[in-house]
Write an enzyme that holds these catalytic residues in place. Structure first.
Site, PDB file in Angstrom:
ATOM      1  N   GLY A   1       0.806  -1.221   0.000  1.00  0.00           N
ATOM      2  CA  GLY A   1       0.000   0.000   0.000  1.00  0.00           C
ATOM      3  C   GLY A   1       0.833   1.262   0.000  1.00  0.00           C
TER       4      GLY A   1
ATOM      5  CG  HIS B   1       3.239   0.789  -5.527  1.00  0.00           C
ATOM      6  ND1 HIS B   1       3.471   1.826  -4.666  1.00  0.00           N
ATOM      7  CD2 HIS B   1       3.803  -0.300  -4.947  1.00  0.00           C
ATOM      8  CE1 HIS B   1       4.130   1.403  -3.611  1.00  0.00           C
ATOM      9  NE2 HIS B   1       4.352   0.112  -3.747  1.00  0.00           N
TER      10      HIS B   1
ATOM     11  CE  LYS C   1      12.227   1.253  -3.526  1.00  0.00           C
ATOM     12  NZ  LYS C   1      12.503   1.377  -2.120  1.00  0.00           N
TER      13      LYS C   1
ATOM     14  CB  SER D   1      10.788   4.545  -1.352  1.00  0.00           C
ATOM     15  OG  SER D   1      10.587   3.955  -0.084  1.00  0.00           O
TER      16      SER D   1
END
Ligand code: PAF
Length: 287
Positions: free
Chosen positions: A28, A34, A156, A192
């Site tokens: 999440g 994402h 990553k 991130s």
């Protein structure tokens, strides 16, 4: 219509007649990195499932499990806009039904776990003991629940990607793993969820981690194969700029073992703390 499903039983039912499912496991607090994986999944699959689960099994006792950013509503909006089909939002009890809660705290009682290869004890695993066993175990559980044909992971987390590929290979999961490129701020800082812990000033400074890797990459491209001295120079510079460096290292991208001048496919990896925030980054390099 995007479905939001929080139980294993309902998810299995929803996926019952699907034969080309793409899966993006996440914790999440979704960002463009994402969404890039979701877009890749849409290109490869008829049905895209994204899981949002902050997995306690992969956090150490002194790590940020309690504070890890949880932004479910905003995440679902982003996934809807990206064209995700199903969001799986399991609770800890749903993923670890054998858990117990006492005054001393929560015990997950996940006695069956995946033991990852030795490389899991190096790099991030050296300062996060048990982390990759926790990741491999939850990913194996999620694979067994979702049964995807393809699964998508960001580059990553290069060591995580390496270990997931081993998981799939060594345990014969019929799943194709597809890696998504790291998405970066214009400063070079890798996106991130943990960047959210940084003030604007610290975020600007955080780009130094990527710059340190770029400096090493440029030196290697200019035929400097003195990896130790390149690593040491980067560590000294980052430490002097206020970072607490965990590692800066040049590895074979194929084995993750320390690189030799004969290696043609390299990855330069770093992990360091800026204030209390631990960041990681890497650059792949083919010679
Ligand atoms: O990379 C992550 O977000 C997590 O490690 C993962 C793969 C979702 C497992 O919890």
């Amino acid at each position: 219509m995007m479905q939001i499903i929080s139980t294993v039983a309902e998810l299995r039912l929803a996926l019952n007649n699907k034969s080309n499912t793409g899966f993006v496991p996440t914790m999440g607090n979704l960002h463009a990195g994402h969404i890039h994986l979701v877009n890749l999944a849409k290109q490869h699959s008829d049905c895209v499932v994204v899981s949002i689960f902050v997995n306690p099994l992969q956090f150490g006792v002194n790590e940020d499990l309690a504070n890890y950013p949880r932004t479910l509503e905003a995440d679902c909006e982003k996934l809807k806009a990206a064209g995700c089909d199903i969001v799986f939002t399991a609770t800890v009890r749903e993923m670890y039904p054998q858990m117990t809660q006492t005054a001393e705290g929560t015990q997950l009682n996940q006695s069956m776990t995946i033991q990852p290869p030795d490389i899991a004890n190096d790099l991030c695993g050296a300062s996060r003991p048990g982390h990759f066993a926790g990741v491999a175990t939850v990913v194996a559980k999620l694979f067994n629940i979702v049964h995807p044909q393809t699964a998508f992971f960001g580059k990553k987390d290069f060591q995580q990607l390496f270990i997931i590929r081993e998981l799939v290979k060594q345990l014969n999961y019929p799943i194709q793993i597809i890696a998504g490129e790291t998405v970066r701020e214009t400063s070079g800082l890798a996106l991130s969820s943990r960047n959210g812990y940084l003030s604007d000033a610290k975020k600007q400074q955080a780009a130094q981690l990527n710059q340190a890797l770029q400096t090493i990459a440029q030196a290697i491209q200019a035929q400097n194969f003195e990896f130790d001295s390149l690593e040491n120079a980067a560590k000294t510079k980052l430490n002097a700029a206020g970072w607490q460096v965990d590692y800066v290292t040049v590895r074979s991208a194929l084995s993750l073992l320390p690189a030799t001048p004969a290696d043609r496919h390299l990855v330069i990896l770093a992990a360091a703390k800026i204030g209390n925030t631990r960041l990681i980054d890497n650059i792949e390099l083919s010679l």
